[in-house]
Structure formats: structure tokens, C-alpha cells
Design an enzyme around this catalytic site. Structure first.
Site, PDB file in Angstrom:
ATOM      1  N   HIS A  98      -6.978 -11.461   1.758  1.00  0.00           N
ATOM      2  CA  HIS A  98      -8.252 -11.552   1.411  1.00  0.00           C
ATOM      3  C   HIS A  98      -8.557 -13.076   1.539  1.00  0.00           C
ATOM      4  CE1 HIS A  98      -7.753  -8.614  -2.000  1.00  0.00           C
ATOM      5  NE2 HIS A  98      -7.894  -7.907  -0.813  1.00  0.00           N
ATOM      6  N   ARG A 110       0.993  -1.346  -0.237  1.00  0.00           N
ATOM      7  CA  ARG A 110      -0.139  -0.108  -0.076  1.00  0.00           C
ATOM      8  C   ARG A 110       1.054   1.357   0.089  1.00  0.00           C
ATOM      9  NH1 ARG A 110      -2.349  -3.481   3.594  1.00  0.00           N
ATOM     10  NH2 ARG A 110      -4.546  -4.167   3.029  1.00  0.00           N
ATOM     11  N   HIS A 154      -3.525   3.289  -5.677  1.00  0.00           N
ATOM     12  CA  HIS A 154      -3.850   1.820  -5.475  1.00  0.00           C
ATOM     13  C   HIS A 154      -3.872   0.882  -6.606  1.00  0.00           C
ATOM     14  CE1 HIS A 154      -4.952  -0.661  -1.838  1.00  0.00           C
ATOM     15  NE2 HIS A 154      -5.894  -1.144  -2.637  1.00  0.00           N
ATOM     16  N   LYS A 169      -1.862  -0.672   7.860  1.00  0.00           N
ATOM     17  CA  LYS A 169      -3.274  -0.842   8.123  1.00  0.00           C
ATOM     18  C   LYS A 169      -3.680  -2.177   8.925  1.00  0.00           C
ATOM     19  CE  LYS A 169      -7.299  -1.699   5.534  1.00  0.00           C
ATOM     20  NZ  LYS A 169      -8.026  -1.912   4.115  1.00  0.00           N
ATOM     21  N   TYR A 202     -10.462  -7.623  -7.108  1.00  0.00           N
ATOM     22  CA  TYR A 202      -9.638  -6.593  -6.571  1.00  0.00           C
ATOM     23  C   TYR A 202      -8.737  -6.525  -7.641  1.00  0.00           C
ATOM     24  CZ  TYR A 202      -6.236  -4.413  -3.567  1.00  0.00           C
ATOM     25  OH  TYR A 202      -5.447  -3.610  -2.981  1.00  0.00           O
ATOM     26  N   ARG A 216      -0.864  -1.475  -6.441  1.00  0.00           N
ATOM     27  CA  ARG A 216      -1.034  -2.532  -5.853  1.00  0.00           C
ATOM     28  C   ARG A 216      -1.897  -3.385  -6.713  1.00  0.00           C
ATOM     29  NH1 ARG A 216      -1.128  -4.572  -0.251  1.00  0.00           N
ATOM     30  NH2 ARG A 216      -3.166  -5.407   0.369  1.00  0.00           N
TER      31      ARG A 216
END
Length: 183
Positions: free
Chosen positions: A157, A40, A131, A63, A166, A134
Site C-alpha cells: 500500500h 493472499r 481475505h 498478483k 484495509y 490476510r
């Protein structure tokens, strides 16, 4: 917040890399680390020179608090070595401009977003932000390895469909499965 996409087109990806390389070495390395590690932006911006001198980049994710380690591939290693050659171990990889003698700090997420967004716009790409780096990493790894479990672990995930969505492949995977389907 707008939903961003990975950069799927390898030609556009290379064009963006070349554009950033010509524009500013810092921006180029930021992008390379993003698409080569899948970290990230909040974790990338905190990196210091000492963090990229070994074979892997190891971070504690801001995070999640989890520790993640990614190998520095040969092409990234070459570019990093050139970039950090005149920097000290304590320097941020992506320093902001030091104003009025304030303590050194990295560029902000907003600045990083503008760098990536502007580069993508130069090549007609929309729905791209920090993002996207990523997601591009995930997209490239999936195309190469076809190992969804590896990406699920990397991205934290719990479900395959979450990871496929994603990295921008969920709809594509569904379409491929039904393309030759006959009743």
C-alpha cells in the site's frame, strides 16, 4: 465482490481455530498460515511441503510478482511440523481429492472460501472470507507493533489510510482522535 472484515475478537479467533482443528487438520493449517503470514489465498494454496520446512515462508506473489518472505512463528512451526510429518516435499499443503488419477493439485479458492466462511458462520461472524485471514494478520500486527509502515510494505500500500481501512481501523482511528476533542 463483498467487502470482508478482519476477525477482531481474539476469543472468536481462537474458537475458529479450535473448530477447524477438530474439523480437519488441513483446514486448520490453512487458517493458521493465513492469519500468520498475511499472504493472499492464491499464494497460500500453491504452497508445497518444501516451502514450509525452513524458518521462513518465501513466495513470489501471484498478483504482483513481488517476492515476500515471512518468518514462521514458533506456534505455527509446531503445528506445521505435526501436519507435514507424513508428507513428501513435493506434496501440496492443501491437496484436493485426487480423482481418476489426475495430476495432484491444491484445493480451489472456492473450496477455501467455503471452509473459512462456514467456520465463521458457526460463530456468528458475517463479512468473513478468505481475505479476512490476510486482514486479520494485519489487524493483529498493527495492534502489537503500531507500525503502519511495516504493514504498508507487507500489503504493498502507498498510503497509511489505505492500510488502516484495509485492516478495519480507519474509522476506529478517526473516532479515537475525536473522542476527547473539545472546541
Amino acid at each position: 465482490m463483498k467487502f470482508v472484515q478482519p476477525i477482531r475478537d481474539p476469543v472468536k479467533l481462537n474458537e475458529i481455530k479450535e473448530y477447524l482443528k477438530e474439523q480437519n487438520p488441513k483446514n486448520y493449517i490453512l487458517f493458521l498460515i493465513g492469519i500468520s503470514t498475511g499472504y493472499r489465498i492464491s499464494d497460500i494454496l500453491r504452497l508445497k511441503v518444501k516451502d514450509v520446512k525452513e524458518t521462513h515462508i518465501t513466495i513470489r506473489q501471484k498478483k504482483t510478482g513481488k517476492v515476500k518472505m515471512v518468518l514462521i512463528c514458533k506456534s505455527l512451526r509446531r503445528e506445521l511440523d505435526l501436519y507435514i510429518s507424513n508428507m513428501s516435499d513435493a506434496d501440496y499443503l492443501f491437496p484436493s481429492r485426487n480423482r481418476n488419477g489426475r495430476k495432484p493439485s491444491p484445493i480451489t479458492r472456492n473450496i477455501a472460501y467455503k471452509i473459512i466462511r462456514n467456520a465463521a458462520a458457526e460463530f456468528g461472524l458475517k463479512d468473513v472470507g478468505t481475505h479476512s485471514m490476510r486482514k486479520t494478520f494485519g489487524f493483529k500486527i498493527y495492534l502489537k507493533m503500531k507500525d503502519i509502515a511495516l504493514l504498508m510494505d507487507h500489503f504493498n500500500h502507498d498510503e497509511e489510510k489505505v492500510t488502516l481501512r484495509y485492516i478495519g481501523l480507519f474509522q476506529e482511528t478517526q473516532d479515537d482522535a475525536l473522542e476527547d476533542f473539545e472546541l
